[in-house]
Design a protein around this motif. Structure first.
Motif, PDB file in Angstrom:
ATOM      1  N   THR A   1      14.137 -10.585  -9.764  1.00 56.96           N
ATOM      2  CA  THR A   1      12.892 -10.127  -9.142  1.00 56.96           C
ATOM      3  C   THR A   1      11.705 -10.935  -9.644  1.00 56.96           C
ATOM      4  O   THR A   1      10.782 -11.250  -8.881  1.00 56.96           O
ATOM      5  CB  THR A   1      12.661  -8.629  -9.416  1.00 56.96           C
ATOM      6  N   HIS A   2      11.737 -11.309 -10.921  1.00 60.95           N
ATOM      7  CA  HIS A   2      10.660 -12.129 -11.475  1.00 60.95           C
ATOM      8  C   HIS A   2      10.659 -13.512 -10.839  1.00 60.95           C
ATOM      9  O   HIS A   2       9.603 -14.056 -10.498  1.00 60.95           O
ATOM     10  CB  HIS A   2      10.816 -12.255 -12.989  1.00 60.95           C
ATOM     11  N   GLU A   3      11.855 -14.081 -10.673  1.00 66.33           N
ATOM     12  CA  GLU A   3      11.977 -15.417 -10.087  1.00 66.33           C
ATOM     13  C   GLU A   3      11.500 -15.434  -8.643  1.00 66.33           C
ATOM     14  O   GLU A   3      10.906 -16.406  -8.169  1.00 66.33           O
ATOM     15  CB  GLU A   3      13.437 -15.877 -10.173  1.00 66.33           C
ATOM     16  N   LEU A   4      11.734 -14.346  -7.917  1.00 66.12           N
ATOM     17  CA  LEU A   4      11.306 -14.255  -6.519  1.00 66.12           C
ATOM     18  C   LEU A   4       9.806 -14.008  -6.397  1.00 66.12           C
ATOM     19  O   LEU A   4       9.190 -14.381  -5.395  1.00 66.12           O
ATOM     20  CB  LEU A   4      12.062 -13.126  -5.806  1.00 66.12           C
ATOM     21  N   ASN A   5       9.224 -13.402  -7.402  1.00 65.60           N
ATOM     22  CA  ASN A   5       7.820 -13.003  -7.311  1.00 65.60           C
ATOM     23  C   ASN A   5       6.878 -14.188  -7.130  1.00 65.60           C
ATOM     24  O   ASN A   5       5.922 -14.115  -6.355  1.00 65.60           O
ATOM     25  CB  ASN A   5       7.418 -12.227  -8.565  1.00 65.60           C
ATOM     26  N   THR A   6       7.164 -15.306  -7.831  1.00 61.04           N
ATOM     27  CA  THR A   6       6.250 -16.456  -7.763  1.00 61.04           C
ATOM     28  C   THR A   6       6.128 -17.045  -6.358  1.00 61.04           C
ATOM     29  O   THR A   6       5.013 -17.193  -5.843  1.00 61.04           O
ATOM     30  CB  THR A   6       6.688 -17.539  -8.774  1.00 61.04           C
ATOM     31  N   PRO A   7       7.250 -17.400  -5.686  1.00 58.36           N
ATOM     32  CA  PRO A   7       7.098 -17.938  -4.327  1.00 58.36           C
ATOM     33  C   PRO A   7       6.579 -16.910  -3.323  1.00 58.36           C
ATOM     34  O   PRO A   7       5.842 -17.276  -2.398  1.00 58.36           O
ATOM     35  CB  PRO A   7       8.515 -18.402  -3.966  1.00 58.36           C
ATOM     36  N   ILE A   8       6.940 -15.649  -3.490  1.00 56.64           N
ATOM     37  CA  ILE A   8       6.446 -14.614  -2.569  1.00 56.64           C
ATOM     38  C   ILE A   8       4.934 -14.453  -2.719  1.00 56.64           C
ATOM     39  O   ILE A   8       4.199 -14.354  -1.730  1.00 56.64           O
ATOM     40  CB  ILE A   8       7.167 -13.275  -2.817  1.00 56.64           C
ATOM     41  N   ALA A   9       4.451 -14.437  -3.959  1.00 53.33           N
ATOM     42  CA  ALA A   9       3.013 -14.335  -4.202  1.00 53.33           C
ATOM     43  C   ALA A   9       2.269 -15.531  -3.615  1.00 53.33           C
ATOM     44  O   ALA A   9       1.174 -15.386  -3.038  1.00 53.33           O
ATOM     45  CB  ALA A   9       2.747 -14.232  -5.706  1.00 53.33           C
ATOM     46  N   ALA A  10       2.863 -16.715  -3.729  1.00 53.21           N
ATOM     47  CA  ALA A  10       2.242 -17.922  -3.172  1.00 53.21           C
ATOM     48  C   ALA A  10       2.167 -17.835  -1.648  1.00 53.21           C
ATOM     49  O   ALA A  10       1.162 -18.222  -1.038  1.00 53.21           O
ATOM     50  CB  ALA A  10       3.024 -19.161  -3.599  1.00 53.21           C
TER      51      ALA A  10
ATOM     52  N   ASN B   1       5.730 -24.155   2.690  1.00 51.47           N
ATOM     53  CA  ASN B   1       6.999 -24.859   2.819  1.00 51.47           C
ATOM     54  C   ASN B   1       7.801 -24.818   1.515  1.00 51.47           C
ATOM     55  O   ASN B   1       8.998 -24.484   1.497  1.00 51.47           O
ATOM     56  CB  ASN B   1       6.739 -26.308   3.233  1.00 51.47           C
ATOM     57  N   LEU B   2       7.160 -25.138   0.390  1.00 51.03           N
ATOM     58  CA  LEU B   2       7.835 -25.147  -0.900  1.00 51.03           C
ATOM     59  C   LEU B   2       8.288 -23.753  -1.316  1.00 51.03           C
ATOM     60  O   LEU B   2       9.382 -23.574  -1.839  1.00 51.03           O
ATOM     61  CB  LEU B   2       6.917 -25.737  -1.971  1.00 51.03           C
ATOM     62  N   SER B   3       7.435 -22.763  -1.066  1.00 47.30           N
ATOM     63  CA  SER B   3       7.770 -21.388  -1.444  1.00 47.30           C
ATOM     64  C   SER B   3       8.943 -20.865  -0.629  1.00 47.30           C
ATOM     65  O   SER B   3       9.845 -20.210  -1.170  1.00 47.30           O
ATOM     66  CB  SER B   3       6.552 -20.472  -1.255  1.00 47.30           C
ATOM     67  N   ALA B   4       8.947 -21.146   0.669  1.00 46.43           N
ATOM     68  CA  ALA B   4      10.048 -20.698   1.534  1.00 46.43           C
ATOM     69  C   ALA B   4      11.362 -21.364   1.106  1.00 46.43           C
ATOM     70  O   ALA B   4      12.423 -20.720   1.085  1.00 46.43           O
ATOM     71  CB  ALA B   4       9.738 -21.024   2.990  1.00 46.43           C
ATOM     72  N   LYS B   5      11.304 -22.641   0.764  1.00 48.29           N
ATOM     73  CA  LYS B   5      12.502 -23.348   0.309  1.00 48.29           C
ATOM     74  C   LYS B   5      13.017 -22.758  -0.993  1.00 48.29           C
ATOM     75  O   LYS B   5      14.228 -22.612  -1.190  1.00 48.29           O
ATOM     76  CB  LYS B   5      12.206 -24.842   0.121  1.00 48.29           C
ATOM     77  N   ARG B   6      12.102 -22.393  -1.899  1.00 48.69           N
ATOM     78  CA  ARG B   6      12.521 -21.817  -3.181  1.00 48.69           C
ATOM     79  C   ARG B   6      13.220 -20.476  -2.967  1.00 48.69           C
ATOM     80  O   ARG B   6      14.269 -20.204  -3.580  1.00 48.69           O
ATOM     81  CB  ARG B   6      11.305 -21.640  -4.100  1.00 48.69           C
ATOM     82  N   ILE B   7      12.676 -19.636  -2.099  1.00 52.73           N
ATOM     83  CA  ILE B   7      13.310 -18.347  -1.803  1.00 52.73           C
ATOM     84  C   ILE B   7      14.687 -18.567  -1.191  1.00 52.73           C
ATOM     85  O   ILE B   7      15.654 -17.870  -1.517  1.00 52.73           O
ATOM     86  CB  ILE B   7      12.415 -17.516  -0.858  1.00 52.73           C
TER      87      ILE B   7
ATOM     88  N   LEU C   1      21.288 -29.145 -10.208  1.00 54.53           N
ATOM     89  CA  LEU C   1      21.001 -30.112 -11.270  1.00 54.53           C
ATOM     90  C   LEU C   1      19.633 -30.771 -11.079  1.00 54.53           C
ATOM     91  O   LEU C   1      18.868 -30.920 -12.043  1.00 54.53           O
ATOM     92  CB  LEU C   1      22.106 -31.166 -11.324  1.00 54.53           C
ATOM     93  N   ILE C   2      19.317 -31.160  -9.851  1.00 57.19           N
ATOM     94  CA  ILE C   2      18.024 -31.803  -9.593  1.00 57.19           C
ATOM     95  C   ILE C   2      16.893 -30.793  -9.751  1.00 57.19           C
ATOM     96  O   ILE C   2      15.837 -31.092 -10.315  1.00 57.19           O
ATOM     97  CB  ILE C   2      17.995 -32.444  -8.194  1.00 57.19           C
ATOM     98  N   SER C   3      17.117 -29.571  -9.263  1.00 60.62           N
ATOM     99  CA  SER C   3      16.117 -28.509  -9.400  1.00 60.62           C
ATOM    100  C   SER C   3      15.798 -28.246 -10.867  1.00 60.62           C
ATOM    101  O   SER C   3      14.626 -28.108 -11.246  1.00 60.62           O
ATOM    102  CB  SER C   3      16.630 -27.234  -8.724  1.00 60.62           C
ATOM    103  N   ASN C   4      16.832 -28.179 -11.707  1.00 61.74           N
ATOM    104  CA  ASN C   4      16.611 -27.965 -13.140  1.00 61.74           C
ATOM    105  C   ASN C   4      15.849 -29.121 -13.764  1.00 61.74           C
ATOM    106  O   ASN C   4      14.967 -28.918 -14.611  1.00 61.74           O
ATOM    107  CB  ASN C   4      17.953 -27.796 -13.854  1.00 61.74           C
ATOM    108  N   ALA C   5      16.191 -30.342 -13.370  1.00 61.70           N
ATOM    109  CA  ALA C   5      15.509 -31.513 -13.919  1.00 61.70           C
ATOM    110  C   ALA C   5      14.010 -31.438 -13.629  1.00 61.70           C
ATOM    111  O   ALA C   5      13.182 -31.723 -14.504  1.00 61.70           O
ATOM    112  CB  ALA C   5      16.104 -32.789 -13.338  1.00 61.70           C
ATOM    113  N   ILE C   6      13.664 -31.047 -12.411  1.00 65.82           N
ATOM    114  CA  ILE C   6      12.252 -30.921 -12.042  1.00 65.82           C
ATOM    115  C   ILE C   6      11.597 -29.770 -12.802  1.00 65.82           C
ATOM    116  O   ILE C   6      10.486 -29.896 -13.325  1.00 65.82           O
ATOM    117  CB  ILE C   6      12.101 -30.719 -10.523  1.00 65.82           C
ATOM    118  N   LYS C   7      12.295 -28.655 -12.872  1.00 68.90           N
ATOM    119  CA  LYS C   7      11.752 -27.452 -13.511  1.00 68.90           C
ATOM    120  C   LYS C   7      11.418 -27.690 -14.979  1.00 68.90           C
ATOM    121  O   LYS C   7      10.392 -27.235 -15.488  1.00 68.90           O
ATOM    122  CB  LYS C   7      12.752 -26.306 -13.382  1.00 68.90           C
ATOM    123  N   TYR C   8      12.291 -28.446 -15.682  1.00 68.49           N
ATOM    124  CA  TYR C   8      12.117 -28.605 -17.124  1.00 68.49           C
ATOM    125  C   TYR C   8      11.548 -29.956 -17.523  1.00 68.49           C
ATOM    126  O   TYR C   8      11.605 -30.337 -18.695  1.00 68.49           O
ATOM    127  CB  TYR C   8      13.453 -28.350 -17.829  1.00 68.49           C
TER     128      TYR C   8
END
Length: 202
Positions: free
Chosen positions: A4-13, A33-39, A111-118
Motif C-alpha cells: 500500500t505504501h509503494e502504491l501511494n506514491t504514484p497514486i498521489a502523483a 505516464n510514469l505514475s501509471a507505468k509504475r502502478i 533489474l533495470i528498475s532496481n538499478a534506477i531506484k538505487y
C-alpha cells in the motif's frame, strides 16, 4: 503494508496532476505516464507471484532474440532515468535464448528498475548484452556484503531507502531458476552493484 505504501506514491502523483489547473501540461502528462507505468509494474509483479503458472511459461518458451526485447525495455525506462538525470550506457548484440517473452521482460524489468531506484541523481547505469551474458551495472548505494546472500528472499529488503517491498529480486531468482540462467551479483556499499546473467547454461 509495504504494498500500500509503494502504491501511494504514484497514486498521489496522479491525483495531484489531474487536480491541477492544467492537467494536460507536458510536465503533468509525463508524471501521469510514469505514475501509471509504475502502478502497472506493481500489479504485474503481484499477479506473477499469486497467479503465475511457471510451468506453462516454460512450455510456451521459444528461441528468441533477446536484443529487440531488451531494446524495448531500455526505451521504456529512459523516461524514469531522465527524471533522475541518470545516464544510460547501453550496448547489445543479437543473442538467442529459449525463454518465454513475458518472463524475459519481467526479469530485465526488475533489474533495470532496481538499478534506477538505487542510483542517485546524476548517476550512471551501464547495460551490456554480449557473449550470451547480460550485465547491469550501476554506481548507486550498493549492498552490504553480509546481505548479498539474502537479497533474493521474498519480502527481504537490504535497505529501507527508496521504497520497494522485496519481491522484485525474488521474481528474478525464480525466473533464472526456471530457465537455468546463472545469476551473479557483486556489490560494494556506496559504490554500486552489478548483476550478471549468463544465458550459456542451457
Amino acid at each position: 503494508k509495504d504494498t500500500t505504501h509503494e502504491l501511494n506514491t504514484p497514486i498521489a502523483a496522479l491525483l495531484m496532476c489531474v487536480e491541477s489547473p492544467n492537467p494536460t501540461s507536458p510536465k503533468n502528462l509525463t508524471r501521469i505516464n510514469l505514475s501509471a507505468k509504475r502502478i502497472s509494474e506493481i500489479y504485474k509483479d503481484l499477479t506473477y507471484l499469486i497467479l503465475k503458472d511457471k510451468d506453462k511459461d516454460i512450455k510456451q518458451a521459444q528461441i528468441v532474440n533477446l536484443k529487440p526485447m531488451l531494446d524495448e525495455q531500455i526505451d521504456y525506462f529512459r523516461e524514469f532515468a531522465t527524471k533522475k538525470k541518470i545516464t544510460f550506457e547501453y550496448e547489445a548484440n543479437d543473442t538467442d535464448f529459449k525463454i518465454d517473452k513475458d518472463s524475459f521482460t519481467r526479469l530485465t524489468n526488475n533489474l533495470i528498475s532496481n538499478a534506477i531506484k538505487y542510483t542517485n541523481i546524476n548517476g550512471k547505469i551501464k547495460i551490456t548484452l554480449k557473449n550470451s551474458q547480460l550485465s547491469i551495472e550501476d554506481n548507486g548505494i550498493g549492498i552490504h556484503e553480509k546481505k548479498l546472500r539474502e537479497i533474493f528472499n521474498r519480502f527481504y529488503r537490504a535497505t529501507s531507502q527508496n521504497g520497494g517491498f522485496g519481491i522484485g529480486l525474488n521474481i528474478v531468482s525464480s525466473i533464472c531458476e526456471a530457465y537455468n540462467i546463472q545469476i551473479d551479483v557483486k556489490s560494494k556499499l556506496d559504490e554500486g552493484t552489478t548483476f550478471t546473467l549468463d544465458f550459456n547454461n542451457k
